[in-house]
Design a protein around this motif. Structure first.
Motif, mmCIF file in Angstrom:
data_model
loop_
_atom_site.group_PDB
_atom_site.id
_atom_site.type_symbol
_atom_site.label_atom_id
_atom_site.label_comp_id
_atom_site.label_asym_id
_atom_site.label_seq_id
_atom_site.Cartn_x
_atom_site.Cartn_y
_atom_site.Cartn_z
ATOM 1 N N CYS A 270 113.516 127.652 -43.636
ATOM 2 C CA CYS A 270 112.747 128.622 -44.420
ATOM 3 C C CYS A 270 113.022 128.427 -45.910
ATOM 4 N N PHE A 271 114.284 128.173 -46.270
ATOM 5 C CA PHE A 271 114.643 127.866 -47.654
ATOM 6 C C PHE A 271 113.907 126.615 -48.121
ATOM 7 N N MET A 272 113.868 125.579 -47.268
ATOM 8 C CA MET A 272 113.203 124.328 -47.625
ATOM 9 C C MET A 272 111.715 124.557 -47.903
ATOM 10 N N ILE A 273 111.047 125.288 -47.016
ATOM 11 C CA ILE A 273 109.605 125.522 -47.167
ATOM 12 C C ILE A 273 109.317 126.340 -48.423
ATOM 13 N N CYS A 274 110.106 127.406 -48.630
ATOM 14 C CA CYS A 274 109.920 128.236 -49.827
ATOM 15 C C CYS A 274 110.166 127.421 -51.096
ATOM 16 N N GLY A 275 111.152 126.530 -51.043
ATOM 17 C CA GLY A 275 111.436 125.676 -52.190
ATOM 18 C C GLY A 275 110.270 124.761 -52.512
ATOM 19 N N ILE A 276 109.688 124.150 -51.488
ATOM 20 C CA ILE A 276 108.526 123.259 -51.685
ATOM 21 C C ILE A 276 107.346 124.041 -52.256
ATOM 22 N N LEU A 277 107.112 125.251 -51.736
ATOM 23 C CA LEU A 277 106.009 126.081 -52.237
ATOM 24 C C LEU A 277 106.222 126.435 -53.706
ATOM 25 N N ALA A 278 107.458 126.740 -54.090
ATOM 26 C CA ALA A 278 107.747 127.067 -55.491
ATOM 27 C C ALA A 278 107.492 125.861 -56.393
ATOM 28 N N ILE A 279 107.862 124.680 -55.945
ATOM 29 C CA ILE A 279 107.621 123.464 -56.733
ATOM 30 C C ILE A 279 106.120 123.238 -56.911
ATOM 31 N N ILE A 280 105.340 123.479 -55.855
ATOM 32 C CA ILE A 280 103.877 123.343 -55.940
ATOM 33 C C ILE A 280 103.312 124.333 -56.961
ATOM 34 N N LEU A 281 103.816 125.574 -56.953
ATOM 35 C CA LEU A 281 103.350 126.579 -57.910
ATOM 36 C C LEU A 281 103.689 126.172 -59.344
ATOM 37 N N ALA A 282 104.862 125.582 -59.548
ATOM 38 C CA ALA A 282 105.243 125.112 -60.885
ATOM 39 C C ALA A 282 104.294 124.008 -61.356
ATOM 40 N N LEU A 283 103.961 123.088 -60.460
ATOM 41 C CA LEU A 283 103.025 122.014 -60.811
ATOM 42 C C LEU A 283 101.640 122.574 -61.126
ATOM 43 N N TRP A 284 101.205 123.571 -60.345
ATOM 44 C CA TRP A 284 99.916 124.220 -60.601
ATOM 45 C C TRP A 284 99.900 124.834 -62.001
ATOM 46 N N MET A 285 100.981 125.512 -62.370
ATOM 47 C CA MET A 285 101.012 126.179 -63.672
ATOM 48 C C MET A 285 100.947 125.169 -64.815
ATOM 49 N N ILE A 286 101.715 124.108 -64.727
ATOM 50 C CA ILE A 286 101.773 123.162 -65.842
ATOM 51 C C ILE A 286 100.512 122.316 -65.935
ATOM 52 N N LEU A 287 99.783 122.153 -64.809
ATOM 53 C CA LEU A 287 98.583 121.307 -64.798
ATOM 54 C C LEU A 287 97.283 122.105 -64.864
ATOM 55 N N SER A 288 97.365 123.430 -64.805
ATOM 56 C CA SER A 288 96.168 124.276 -64.782
ATOM 57 C C SER A 288 95.332 124.079 -66.050
ATOM 58 N N PRO A 289 94.058 123.685 -65.932
ATOM 59 C CA PRO A 289 93.197 123.516 -67.112
ATOM 60 C C PRO A 289 93.042 124.816 -67.902
ATOM 61 N N ALA A 290 92.921 125.955 -67.193
ATOM 62 C CA ALA A 290 92.732 127.236 -67.876
ATOM 63 C C ALA A 290 93.926 127.576 -68.756
ATOM 64 N N ILE A 291 95.129 127.293 -68.271
ATOM 65 C CA ILE A 291 96.331 127.570 -69.062
ATOM 66 C C ILE A 291 96.471 126.563 -70.199
ATOM 67 N N ARG A 292 96.218 125.301 -69.918
ATOM 68 C CA ARG A 292 96.410 124.262 -70.937
ATOM 69 C C ARG A 292 95.444 124.432 -72.112
ATOM 70 N N LYS A 293 94.271 125.022 -71.842
ATOM 71 C CA LYS A 293 93.300 125.208 -72.921
ATOM 72 C C LYS A 293 93.737 126.282 -73.918
ATOM 73 N N ASN A 294 94.573 127.221 -73.491
ATOM 74 C CA ASN A 294 94.990 128.324 -74.355
ATOM 75 C C ASN A 294 96.367 128.047 -74.943
ATOM 76 N N LYS A 295 96.400 127.460 -76.104
ATOM 77 C CA LYS A 295 97.673 127.090 -76.745
ATOM 78 C C LYS A 295 98.513 128.305 -77.124
ATOM 79 N N ASP A 296 97.845 129.496 -77.227
ATOM 80 C CA ASP A 296 98.590 130.700 -77.594
ATOM 81 C C ASP A 296 99.563 131.133 -76.481
ATOM 82 N N LEU A 297 99.348 130.646 -75.253
ATOM 83 C CA LEU A 297 100.250 130.986 -74.152
ATOM 84 C C LEU A 297 101.538 130.182 -74.227
ATOM 85 N N TYR A 298 101.554 129.153 -75.032
ATOM 86 C CA TYR A 298 102.733 128.311 -75.138
ATOM 87 C C TYR A 298 103.676 128.794 -76.243
#
Length: 403
Positions: free
Chosen positions: A375-403
Motif C-alpha cells: 500500500c505504501f508502494m502504490i501510494c508512493g507511485i501515485l504521489a510521484i505521478i501527481l508531482a509529474l502532472w503538476m510540473i508538466l501541466s500546461p495550465a500551470i506552466r502558462k501562469n508564471k505568477d504561480l511560480y
C-alpha cells in the motif's frame, strides 16, 4: 522590529498557545473514551464528530468570512470553541460525563473550526506583505509542528495527575489568550467589509469557485492537492501499522517513528520560514509531493529488518509537509482577490478534508488485502505521478505568477 512583524508575532504566539492546548485536549478525550469504553467504534465516532461537521460547514463558511469583519469572525469562532470546552468541563465536574455529550461538543467545536482556520488565513495577507507570505506560512506550520510534538508528552503528564475537566479548562485558557491578543490587535479592515448586500450562501460560494477558476492553473493545483489527500492520509495513518506489523517493531518504536516524522515536519517548517520568499511556490509544492512519494515508495520496498531506514524515510517525508501546505496556502493568499479569499481558502481546505477520510478507508481496506508495505508502494507511485502532472501541466506552466 517592523510593524507588520510585531503584529504577526503577536497573532502567531496567541494561535500557538491555543493550538497546543487544543492538541492536549484532543489526546486527553481519546484516552478518556478509550479507557472508559475500550471500544474502537466509540473512538472512531469521536474522530468523525471532530472533522465531519467542519468539512461540511467549511464548504460554505467562506461566504460569511468574506461578507463580515474577519477579525470578529475569528474572535467569535474561537470564543464559541472555548465555550463548548467550558460546557464540557462543567458537566464533567457535575458527575458522569455522557459520551453523547462529548460527541455533541466535538461536533460544535468542529463547526467553529470551519470558520476559525479560513478567517485566520484570510487575515494573514492583510498583515503580512505578499513577498513574505511563504516565510510566515512556514512559521505558522512550525507552531503547529511544535504543538504536535509537545502535546502527547504534556497530555500524558496532565492526564495522569488531573481529571479531564481540568484539562478542558486548560484549553479554555489557551483560547482566551488567543482571543485577547486578537481583540487588542489592529487588523486592517478590508474593502469587502464596507460592501452592503444580503448574504446568499450558495451564490457567494459559487463566486468563490469562479474566483479560483479565473486564475489560470489554480484549479489544477486544487485538483492535484485533493488527489494528493487521497494518498497522504492513508500513509499518515498507517505508520503504526507498518512499524509494528511489517517491520516488527514495538510500541516504543512506533512512538519513535511518530516523533521522528513530527520532528522532520518541524525542521521543514523552520527551513520554509527562512527561504520561503526565495523559492518557487509551484516547484516547492511539486518537490514536496514527489519526495514524499519517493519516501513512501522506498518504505514499501524495504526489507522487514530495515526499520532504521524506514525511520529515515519518515523524517524525510515529514520534512516535506510544510512546503506542501504552506506554499499552497500562499498561492491562494497571493493570487485570489481579497473579497473572495475566505471562500477560496475554505473551499480549497475542505475539499481536501473530504478526500482524506475516503482515501483513509480505501487505503485501510487495500492494506488488508495486499499488505501495508505494498500500500505504501502504490501510494508512493501515485504521489510521484501527481508531482509529474503538476510540473508538466500546461495550465500551470502558462501562469508564471504561480511560480
Amino acid at each position: 522590529m517592523e510593524h507588520w512583524k510585531r503584529r504577526f508575532a503577536m497573532l502567531g504566539v496567541g494561535q500557538a498557545v491555543s493550538m497546543l492546548t487544543s492538541s492536549i485536549l484532543q489526546m486527553a478525550i481519546v484516552w478518556y473514551l478509550t479507557q472508559k469504553t475500550q471500544s474502537a467504534i466509540i473512538v472512531t465516532l469521536s474522530t468523525l464528530c471532530g472533522f465531519l461537521p467542519r468539512a461540511i460547514v467549511g464548504m460554505f463558511s467562506g461566504a460569511f468570512i468574506d461578507k463580515f469583519d474577519r477579525k470578529k469572525v475569528l474572535i467569535l469562532s474561537d470564543g464559541g470553541i472555548a465555550l463548548m470546552a467550558l460546557s464540557l468541563s462543567l458537566v464533567s465536574f457535575m458527575g458522569e460525563l455522557p459520551i453523547w455529550f462529548i460527541y455533541l461538543v466535538l461536533a460544535l467545536r468542529s463547526i467553529g473550526s470551519a470558520f476559525h482556520s479560513p478567517s485566520l488565513n484570510a487575515i494573514t495577507p492583510t498583515i503580512v506583505p505578499k513577498e513574505e507570505l511563504a516565510r510566515c506560512a512556514g512559521i505558522m506550520q512550525g507552531f503547529e509542528s511544535v504543538s504536535l510534538i509537545l502535546s502527547p508528552a504534556l497530555a500524558a503528564v496532565l492526564y495522569s495527575i488531573w481529571d479531564l475537566g481540568f484539562i478542558v479548562l486548560l484549553d479554555v485558557i489557551g483560547a482566551a489568550v488567543a482571543i485577547i491578543i486578537v481583540i487588542f490587535m489592529k487588523i486592517p479592515q478590508s474593502a469587502h467589509c464596507q460592501k452592503t448586500g444580503a448574504l446568499h450562501i450558495w451564490q457567494d460560494t459559487k463566486e468563490g469557485v469562479e474566483a479560483i477558476r479565473r486564475e489560470p492553473g489554480l484549479m489544477t493545483v486544487l485538483v492535484i492537492s485533493t488527489l494528493y489527500a487521497f494518498v497522504y492520509f492513508p500513509i499518515g495513518s498507517m505508520y503504526p501499522l507498518i512499524t509494528m506489523t511489517y517491520f516488527r517493531g514495538s510500541i516504543a518504536d512506533s512512538s519513535m517513528v511518530e516523533i521522528i516524522f513530527s520532528s522532520g515536519t518541524l525542521i521543514g517548517s523552520f527551513v520554509l520560514g527562512i527561504v520561503g520568499n526565495k523559492i518557487s511556490k509551484i516547484h516547492g509544492i511539486t518537490a514536496s509531493i514527489g519526495i514524499y512519494g519517493i519516501g513512501a515508495l522506498i518504505s514499501g520496498l524495504l526489507l522487514p529488518t530495515a526499520l532504521p531506514y524506514f525511520m529515515i524515510c519518515a523524517a524525510i517525508m515529514g520534512f516535506t509537509i510544510p512546503f506542501f501546505y504552506g506554499l499552497r496556502t500562499t498561492i491562494f493568499q497571493s493570487r485570489i482577490p481579497d473579497e473572495y479569499l475566505g471562500r477560496a481558502l475554505s473551499l480549497s481546505f475542505n475539499v481536501c478534508l473530504f478526500a482524506g477520510p475516503v482515501g483513509l478507508i480505501l487505503g485501510g481496506s487495500f492494506s488488508e488485502i495486499i499488505g501495508v508495505n505494498r500500500c505504501f508502494m502504490i501510494c508512493g507511485i501515485l504521489a510521484i505521478i501527481l508531482a509529474l502532472w503538476m510540473i508538466l501541466s500546461p495550465a500551470i506552466r502558462k501562469n508564471k505568477d504561480l511560480y
